[in-house]
Design a protein around this motif. Structure first.
Motif, PDB file in Angstrom:
ATOM      1  N   GLU A   1       0.828  -1.211   0.000  1.00 37.31           N
ATOM      2  CA  GLU A   1       0.000   0.000   0.000  1.00 37.31           C
ATOM      3  C   GLU A   1       0.859   1.257   0.000  1.00 37.31           C
ATOM      4  OE1 GLU A   1      -4.269  -0.866   2.101  1.00 37.31           O
ATOM      5  OE2 GLU A   1      -2.512  -0.805   3.414  1.00 37.31           O
TER       6      GLU A   1
ATOM      7  N   LYS B   1      -7.784  -0.079  -1.920  1.00 34.24           N
ATOM      8  CA  LYS B   1      -6.605   0.466  -2.592  1.00 34.24           C
ATOM      9  C   LYS B   1      -5.795  -0.624  -3.280  1.00 34.24           C
ATOM     10  CE  LYS B   1      -3.819   3.386  -0.882  1.00 34.24           C
ATOM     11  NZ  LYS B   1      -2.831   4.044   0.029  1.00 34.24           N
ATOM     12  N   LEU B   2      -5.927  -1.869  -2.815  1.00 35.30           N
ATOM     13  CA  LEU B   2      -5.124  -2.960  -3.342  1.00 35.30           C
ATOM     14  C   LEU B   2      -5.962  -3.881  -4.212  1.00 35.30           C
ATOM     15  CD1 LEU B   2      -3.101  -3.944  -0.146  1.00 35.30           C
ATOM     16  CD2 LEU B   2      -2.237  -2.728  -2.153  1.00 35.30           C
TER      17      LEU B   2
ATOM     18  N   THR C   1      -1.344  -1.238  -5.879  1.00 35.77           N
ATOM     19  CA  THR C   1      -2.349  -0.174  -5.877  1.00 35.77           C
ATOM     20  C   THR C   1      -2.741   0.232  -7.292  1.00 35.77           C
ATOM     21  OG1 THR C   1      -0.599   1.506  -5.749  1.00 35.77           O
ATOM     22  CG2 THR C   1      -1.557   0.745  -3.668  1.00 35.77           C
TER      23      THR C   1
END
Length: 222
Positions: A99, A123-124, A145
């Motif tokens: 991240e 986000k991932l 990401t």
């Protein structure tokens, strides 16, 4: 005395293509993963029979930080990217490091369904899987990401907490036109690879077995 080898035009042409493609790869450092996948696929098509070598050379040009967890993932990472990666004791630590930058390669063996946590970490997303050829089942997923994009030949990773067996889940997916392969199950979660690039909002995923379901990313196939 040194003996000059016989000329081999086909080999020379393949070597030239490789050098040009690798030079172009250096210019792709800041491009999305789908662009890199398309470039690699073109290179593999131009130089048949050298897939493993080309993938290893390509992977070693990637200078972004790579965070690894799991013995299988470490072996796959060393083969594809070389030894310039950082090992982590847990999948969570590898994901947290990803991240902050770079990516994580985490194995699918074990009793911890770390991949299920990606539903809560928007986000991932999965952007790669190793091995990444069509004849073998992935043993590790690469997470970053950068959002995955379609490349024309992909696997999509979908999970469910359905209590039904794999056969029933595969049948339900098949009824909506989705072909799937079971990959792993742990902690009450099951992970499947769907053929093709399937978006999280695809209406075919609505009503499938399970209360907790979702797409966690996609990866190119070579």
């Amino acid at each position: 005395m040194l003996v000059e080898p016989n000329a081999d035009p086909a080999r020379d042409a393949a070597d030239d293509a490789l050098l040009h493609a690798l030079a172009a790869r250096l210019k792709l450092a800041a491009t999305p993963p789908d662009a890199e996948a398309l470039a690699l696929r073109r290179l593999l098509a131009q130089t048949p029979g050298r897939a493993d070598l080309l993938k290893a050379l390509w992977g070693r040009l990637d200078r972004a930080p790579l965070h690894v967890h799991g013995a299988d993932a470490a072996l796959l990472a060393a083969d594809r990217y070389g030894l310039g990666f950082q090992m982590h004791e847990t999948a969570d630590k590898a994901l947290t490091a990803a991240e902050a930058g770079g990516s994580a390669l985490i194995g699918l063996s074990g009793v911890t369904p770390w991949w299920g946590r990606l539903l809560a970490r928007p986000k991932l997303r999965v952007t790669g899987a190793l091995p990444d050829d069509a004849t073998r089942v992935p043993r590790a997923l690469r997470v970053s990401t950068a959002p995955p994009g379609p490349t024309g030949d992909d696997r999509t990773f979908w999970l469910t907490d359905a209590a039904q067996g794999d056969a029933a889940i595969l049948a339900a997916l098949g009824q909506t036109g989705l072909a799937a392969t079971p990959l792993h199950q742990a902690g009450g979660l099951k992970l499947f690879a769907l053929a093709g690039y399937v978006q999280a909002e695809d209406p075919r995923l609505t009503g499938l077995p399970g209360a907790l379901t979702g797409v966690i990313g996609a990866a190119p196939v070579y």
